[in-house]
Design an enzyme around this catalytic site. Sequence first.
Site, PDB file in Angstrom:
ATOM      1  N   GLY A 365       0.821  -1.200   0.000  1.00  0.00           N
ATOM      2  CA  GLY A 365       0.000   0.000   0.000  1.00  0.00           C
ATOM      3  C   GLY A 365       0.854   1.249   0.000  1.00  0.00           C
ATOM      4  O   GLY A 365       2.077   1.187   0.185  1.00  0.00           O
ATOM      5  N   PRO A 366       0.244   2.414  -0.207  1.00  0.00           N
ATOM      6  CA  PRO A 366       0.989   3.666  -0.231  1.00  0.00           C
ATOM      7  C   PRO A 366       1.551   4.008   1.142  1.00  0.00           C
ATOM      8  O   PRO A 366       1.147   3.430   2.149  1.00  0.00           O
ATOM      9  CB  PRO A 366      -0.055   4.694  -0.692  1.00  0.00           C
ATOM     10  CG  PRO A 366      -1.368   4.083  -0.339  1.00  0.00           C
ATOM     11  CD  PRO A 366      -1.193   2.605  -0.462  1.00  0.00           C
ATOM     12  N   VAL A 369      -0.210   4.319   5.463  1.00  0.00           N
ATOM     13  CA  VAL A 369      -1.497   3.646   5.687  1.00  0.00           C
ATOM     14  C   VAL A 369      -1.426   2.633   6.829  1.00  0.00           C
ATOM     15  O   VAL A 369      -2.407   1.961   7.127  1.00  0.00           O
ATOM     16  CB  VAL A 369      -1.993   2.950   4.402  1.00  0.00           C
ATOM     17  CG1 VAL A 369      -2.297   3.954   3.320  1.00  0.00           C
ATOM     18  CG2 VAL A 369      -0.981   1.926   3.903  1.00  0.00           C
ATOM     19  N   GLY A 370      -0.243   2.502   7.483  1.00  0.00           N
ATOM     20  CA  GLY A 370      -0.149   1.650   8.670  1.00  0.00           C
ATOM     21  C   GLY A 370       0.414   0.273   8.433  1.00  0.00           C
ATOM     22  O   GLY A 370       0.152  -0.640   9.219  1.00  0.00           O
ATOM     23  N   SER A 692      -5.046   2.877 -18.397  1.00  0.00           N
ATOM     24  CA  SER A 692      -6.378   3.073 -17.820  1.00  0.00           C
ATOM     25  C   SER A 692      -6.983   4.443 -18.142  1.00  0.00           C
ATOM     26  O   SER A 692      -8.146   4.684 -17.822  1.00  0.00           O
ATOM     27  CB  SER A 692      -6.335   2.881 -16.305  1.00  0.00           C
ATOM     28  OG  SER A 692      -5.506   3.855 -15.705  1.00  0.00           O
ATOM     29  N   LYS A 735      -8.639   4.605  -6.706  1.00  0.00           N
ATOM     30  CA  LYS A 735      -9.159   5.565  -7.670  1.00  0.00           C
ATOM     31  C   LYS A 735     -10.520   6.109  -7.226  1.00  0.00           C
ATOM     32  O   LYS A 735     -10.794   7.316  -7.350  1.00  0.00           O
ATOM     33  CB  LYS A 735      -9.268   4.924  -9.050  1.00  0.00           C
ATOM     34  CG  LYS A 735      -7.922   4.578  -9.674  1.00  0.00           C
ATOM     35  CD  LYS A 735      -8.090   3.876 -11.009  1.00  0.00           C
ATOM     36  CE  LYS A 735      -6.745   3.564 -11.635  1.00  0.00           C
ATOM     37  NZ  LYS A 735      -6.860   2.867 -12.931  1.00  0.00           N
TER      38      LYS A 735
END
Length: 785
Positions: A365-366, A369-370, A692, A735
């Site tokens: 994840g980015p 975020v934990g 995309s 998104k």
Amino acid sequence: MDEKYTGDNLTKGEMYFGSRETYQMVVLRGVVVFPGQTYTVDVGRDKSLQALNRAMETNKSLFVVTQKNRSAVNPAPKDIYRVGTLVKIKQIIRTSAEYVRAVVEGVERMEIDVFVSILPFYEVSLKKFAEEESDPLMLKAVRRNLFEQLDEYRKFDSKSVVDLQTMSTALPDDEKFIAVSSTVFFSDYKDRQELLSQNSVYKQLEFIYKKVVEECELKAVEKRIATKVRMNIDKNQREYYVREQIKVLRDELGEGESEFDEYKKRIEEKDLPSYAKEKLLKELSRMEKMSVTSPEASVSRTYIDLVLSLPWNECSKDNRNLKKAEKILDEDHYGLEKIKQRIVEYLAVHTLTENLKAPILCFVGPPGVGKTSIVASIARATDRKLVTMSLGGVRDEAEIRGHRRTYVGALPGRIISGMKNAQAVNPVFLLDEIDKMTSDFRGDPSSAMLEVLDPNQNFKFSDNYLDMPYDLSKVMFVTTANTVDTIPTPLLDRMEILELSGYTYEEKLQIAKKYLLPKQIEANGLSGLKVTVPDEVMSEIISRYTRESGVRNLEREIASVVRKLAVKYVNRGDKEIKSFKVTKKDLAEYLGAPKYKDDSMNTDDEVGLATGLAWTSVGGTTLNIEVSLISGGKGEIKLTGSLGDIMKESCHAALTVIRSRAEQYGIEQDKFTKYDLHIHVPEGATPKDGPSAGITIATAIMSAMSGRKVSKNVAMTGEITLRGKVLPIGGLKEKSLAAFRSGVRTIIIPRDNEKDVADLPSEVKDNMTLVYADTIDDVFGVALI
């Protein structure tokens, strides 16, 4: 006549002029022939064999000379020494199909005058070697010095007595003495060539004298070194004997154990595998035979201490209470329900099957975020030790596998060092930022990680320093990464991917209230005061001062607010103040002007402007696509905005889709030839790529061509084909969160992504309209006004 050599490698003076007596020449590799001596030489080159045969056929003498570079295969004239020796061929013996052994006798030193030919063999004309007359008195003096020095040399080197006697006998005959000396004292062919090239007998004898003096000094130094080494060996033997006596005396007096006895006792008492115990006892036996102060003993001692300090069978007791584990996870983290559920599943299965191989979880994840903090919660929930190892920038395989003990300063790998710190065979082992490992000439650490993270191999993990198998099968390995794109496929195959996407506004609000604000109040010394930040104020900080997937920047902004309160409290000096309340008006003072607008979506419906959705390593983001028609053109397409190759291809594909549907949407065909098309993606400093954005680009082009506006309240994502089909995309959750944060309430997604909607946050599903598109016509029907 043979071919004349007139190449660039020869000067004009070396070219062949006129008719004179010539000799075949053989170039030797590393061999120098002196007059008056018989030599055996091996000939294998075609040129040399032909020259040797021609000399035998014509019954003439042969000229032999040495090449300058011993490794040269086909030396040119410039690669050959000028001074050589004219020899008689005594005998030729064929030793194999490729080589001939020739016995030759040196006759006279000669010098190359002219290279007559080089093909099919070397043929040269020679001139007498210009030799100077030596002073008889000087010759007598140098002979006497040589004789005395040879006697001195005989004292050091008894093995060459025969050669020295021969030299002493040959001393009156200068030519013979020089030839014998060249083989006894000169091992380098370049030195022998230099001896041959001296232009007087005195200089040759003086050259030999210097060499003999040098050899005598060298022998004297070697003798001193050998004596010193022998004395050190004797000293070590005496020390060993004395240590054995001390050991016996200590036993007689009933005193304490020696260092070796203590090590042996520790090895016997430690719960070690049989192979480890056997290796340590063997290492201890070696160490006993060494001097206490020797470096080898220190290496062995360090190795034994490391092995004894490692956990081999020591386990920490796991928490099997699932209710307690769930409570701990809920206390430490808000949301992350899928992650918490997976951890509880692991505990439940481990409770039922004691021999479960630990799974390799990878949190992706980015930033913010934990990912890392959830691993600490896993260790706390399972009652296991936590070991942390950051892999960012690791490029040396030895960081994982360690160094071999033969190297100076060798250390075990960080995996073994982490196990030593854990003091348990079943810790939670965090491998942080596994996507940021690199490789260089020192090896590929990601390949070493394959053994660490494979449950079928890590029960016998091999560390170079440890040099024995070590069981990692009971370790709960957990990895983190920002993206899986840079993780090698074999390594990715060994991990279970758990994605942690960005937080919604509601999740960020709850995290800020329950975790971030109390943490910063305590960290900044205001734990004795009541600090109130209302929900609407916290929402203002979230929406107007941060724009991220995680909560790291949010925590910084909250910390900045709390620090301002700390300054106020200290400046007032009024200890009666018990509380602070932050209002929206205070934010401008504490945090400055807002960094972001309330809504980042487009303010108006416009022609040629469509809103797309993109995924980055730090979460989702909105992406505006602008298209303009330029009159007076030739149908060319111009792309700007730092676009990658894939995105450029999407632009061309989208244009083809629009041209194929021009008649259907009332677009005149000459628009495509009389107008140039400019496609631009703002924020040109940021590279953009990926397929995309295909339907967004197609919508913006259709809007520009048809003059119909695009709704400002619609965002979209999807790949497009030349037939107008909409293909699925990844990162839907990130998104959709980006669209929600920007204020857009309708998003168009591919029909094939309908299965991913269940994983979207309820905040998104309850407040946004999701439109599923099979073709680009479905997109135009919703997006175009």
